[in-house]
Design an enzyme around this catalytic site. Structure first.
Site, short mmCIF file in Angstrom:
data_model
loop_
_atom_site.label_atom_id
_atom_site.label_comp_id
_atom_site.label_asym_id
_atom_site.label_seq_id
_atom_site.Cartn_x
_atom_site.Cartn_y
_atom_site.Cartn_z
N SER A 79 0.80 -1.21 0.00
CA SER A 79 0.00 0.00 0.00
C SER A 79 0.84 1.27 0.00
O SER A 79 2.06 1.24 -0.03
CB SER A 79 -0.95 0.05 1.19
OG SER A 79 -0.20 0.21 2.38
N TYR A 98 -2.84 0.60 -3.11
CA TYR A 98 -4.08 1.07 -2.48
C TYR A 98 -3.73 1.94 -1.28
O TYR A 98 -2.62 1.90 -0.75
CB TYR A 98 -4.97 -0.11 -2.06
CG TYR A 98 -4.32 -1.04 -1.07
CD1 TYR A 98 -4.51 -0.85 0.30
CD2 TYR A 98 -3.49 -2.08 -1.48
CE1 TYR A 98 -3.90 -1.68 1.22
CE2 TYR A 98 -2.88 -2.92 -0.57
CZ TYR A 98 -3.09 -2.72 0.78
OH TYR A 98 -2.47 -3.54 1.69
#
Length: 117
Positions: free
Chosen positions: A25, A58
């Site tokens: 991430s 993400y």
């Protein structure tokens, strides 16, 4: 029919950390992420201005002000101090395209907000 359109952008953010051993991430200062309308878990594309790398990951919301940390394997694609552009896209139909205005946030070298458009 739908089209992939720019939803939001954080322009010229500076990488403050890179954590290879984290699961994955990009951690983004929560206030900055919310201003750019980025949500936890949202897919984003990262463009590294310094080295030309481009990758997807993400969002994780971070508590530390100004923090932009690339985590996991993608940490090898950036260096602390690199300038990046964080992009999010959304699928929109023609009616949505006609009314949508992307959220664009410009920041300085400390990831402090310069302008919100």
């Amino acid at each position: 029919m739908t089209f992939e359109m720019l939803y939001s952008k954080i322009h010229r953010a500076t990488i403050t950390d890179a954590n290879l051993n984290y699961i994955g991430s990009i951690t983004i200062d929560e206030d900055l992420a919310k201003l750019a309308k980025l949500r936890e878990g949202m897919k984003v594309e990262i463009v590294d201005v310094n080295n030309g790398e481009r990758f997807s990951t993400y969002v994780i919301l971070g508590k530390k002000r100004g923090k932009i940390c690339v985590n996991g394997a993608a940490a090898r694609k950036v260096a602390i101090g690199d300038v990046v552009i964080i992009l999010a896209y959304a699928s929109m139909n023609e009616d949505e395209i006609n009314t949508h205005k992307p959220s664009i946030v410009l920041v300085d070298e400390k990831n402090e907000i310069l302008e919100k458009g």
